[in-house]
Design a protein around this motif. Sequence first.
Motif, PDB file in Angstrom:
ATOM      1  N   SER A   4      31.913 -35.754 -24.291  1.00  0.00           N
ATOM      2  CA  SER A   4      31.071 -36.920 -24.062  1.00  0.00           C
ATOM      3  C   SER A   4      29.848 -36.830 -24.967  1.00  0.00           C
ATOM      4  O   SER A   4      29.474 -35.760 -25.434  1.00  0.00           O
ATOM      5  CB  SER A   4      30.650 -36.995 -22.591  1.00  0.00           C
ATOM      6  OG  SER A   4      29.903 -35.845 -22.251  1.00  0.00           O
ATOM      7  N   GLY A   5      29.242 -37.958 -25.214  1.00  0.00           N
ATOM      8  CA  GLY A   5      28.059 -37.999 -26.055  1.00  0.00           C
ATOM      9  C   GLY A   5      27.511 -39.411 -26.123  1.00  0.00           C
ATOM     10  O   GLY A   5      28.101 -40.342 -25.569  1.00  0.00           O
ATOM     11  N   ASP A   6      26.414 -39.571 -26.831  1.00  0.00           N
ATOM     12  CA  ASP A   6      25.823 -40.892 -27.020  1.00  0.00           C
ATOM     13  C   ASP A   6      26.394 -41.485 -28.306  1.00  0.00           C
ATOM     14  O   ASP A   6      26.000 -41.100 -29.403  1.00  0.00           O
ATOM     15  CB  ASP A   6      24.300 -40.783 -27.096  1.00  0.00           C
ATOM     16  CG  ASP A   6      23.626 -42.137 -27.273  1.00  0.00           C
ATOM     17  OD1 ASP A   6      24.339 -43.172 -27.375  1.00  0.00           O
ATOM     18  OD2 ASP A   6      22.388 -42.168 -27.323  1.00  0.00           O
ATOM     19  N   PHE A   7      27.337 -42.385 -28.173  1.00  0.00           N
ATOM     20  CA  PHE A   7      27.991 -43.030 -29.301  1.00  0.00           C
ATOM     21  C   PHE A   7      27.484 -44.458 -29.496  1.00  0.00           C
ATOM     22  O   PHE A   7      28.124 -45.265 -30.149  1.00  0.00           O
ATOM     23  CB  PHE A   7      29.516 -43.054 -29.076  1.00  0.00           C
ATOM     24  CG  PHE A   7      30.110 -41.688 -28.875  1.00  0.00           C
ATOM     25  CD1 PHE A   7      30.345 -40.851 -29.944  1.00  0.00           C
ATOM     26  CD2 PHE A   7      30.424 -41.246 -27.606  1.00  0.00           C
ATOM     27  CE1 PHE A   7      30.885 -39.588 -29.762  1.00  0.00           C
ATOM     28  CE2 PHE A   7      30.972 -39.990 -27.401  1.00  0.00           C
ATOM     29  CZ  PHE A   7      31.200 -39.155 -28.489  1.00  0.00           C
ATOM     30  N   SER A   8      26.327 -44.773 -28.942  1.00  0.00           N
ATOM     31  CA  SER A   8      25.845 -46.155 -28.918  1.00  0.00           C
ATOM     32  C   SER A   8      24.967 -46.530 -30.108  1.00  0.00           C
ATOM     33  O   SER A   8      24.607 -47.682 -30.238  1.00  0.00           O
ATOM     34  CB  SER A   8      25.048 -46.395 -27.634  1.00  0.00           C
ATOM     35  OG  SER A   8      23.872 -45.593 -27.623  1.00  0.00           O
ATOM     36  N   GLY A   9      24.627 -45.603 -30.951  1.00  0.00           N
ATOM     37  CA  GLY A   9      23.700 -45.892 -32.041  1.00  0.00           C
ATOM     38  C   GLY A   9      24.320 -46.709 -33.155  1.00  0.00           C
ATOM     39  O   GLY A   9      25.470 -47.139 -33.098  1.00  0.00           O
ATOM     40  N   SER A  10      23.522 -46.900 -34.200  1.00  0.00           N
ATOM     41  CA  SER A  10      24.008 -47.541 -35.413  1.00  0.00           C
ATOM     42  C   SER A  10      23.229 -46.966 -36.581  1.00  0.00           C
ATOM     43  O   SER A  10      22.117 -46.485 -36.426  1.00  0.00           O
ATOM     44  CB  SER A  10      23.850 -49.058 -35.338  1.00  0.00           C
ATOM     45  OG  SER A  10      22.483 -49.402 -35.268  1.00  0.00           O
ATOM     46  N   GLY A  11      23.849 -46.992 -37.749  1.00  0.00           N
ATOM     47  CA  GLY A  11      23.194 -46.487 -38.938  1.00  0.00           C
ATOM     48  C   GLY A  11      23.343 -44.988 -39.105  1.00  0.00           C
ATOM     49  O   GLY A  11      24.057 -44.328 -38.347  1.00  0.00           O
ATOM     50  N   PRO A  12      22.677 -44.427 -40.129  1.00  0.00           N
ATOM     51  CA  PRO A  12      22.796 -42.998 -40.425  1.00  0.00           C
ATOM     52  C   PRO A  12      22.467 -42.120 -39.220  1.00  0.00           C
ATOM     53  O   PRO A  12      21.510 -42.379 -38.495  1.00  0.00           O
ATOM     54  CB  PRO A  12      21.780 -42.778 -41.544  1.00  0.00           C
ATOM     55  CG  PRO A  12      21.623 -44.121 -42.174  1.00  0.00           C
ATOM     56  CD  PRO A  12      21.783 -45.111 -41.053  1.00  0.00           C
TER      57      PRO A  12
END
Length: 164
Positions: A38-46
């Motif tokens: 599991s992890g935080d996969f919600s970001g965007s960009g580099p």
Amino acid sequence: MARKWGLLALVVAALMVAGCAEEPPASQSSALSGRALSGDFSGSGPGTLLSANALPTVDLRLKAESSLAARITYTSTSAVDNSEQTVSGTVFVPRGEAPDGGWPIIAFGHPTTGTRPECAPSLDPTLLTIAPIVTGLVKAGYLVAVSDYQGLGVEGTYHPYLEP
């Protein structure tokens, strides 16, 4: 003398391009078969985390010192053309409770391993021989991140290592 240096440079360049085994070792497929984390996969960009998987076959000494050993893919930016790239790497977290403020982080840059996707340290249980160094850093209390670099570890990507 100049001819000798030219020949030496040609041999070194050929070795860097050949770099790793013609066929990926059997251990590479098992390196990718770890369970999804599991992890935080919600970001965007580099820096955006795209995937995280446990490393079931990582060097036993490194595994013994780590509370987490993971192969990750994330978004990065190409230094050649500023395009978005998918890059792979590994992350190792020390055992025990994190100190106040979190674990100090080391981004470890591996030496030349080749230019083909299968030449990625994350695809080898010994991280292509750097596992003892990473083990020492984790044992000393550092979270260690080892990027495979653009073009290694991810099929279909371009490795700009020999870019002029």
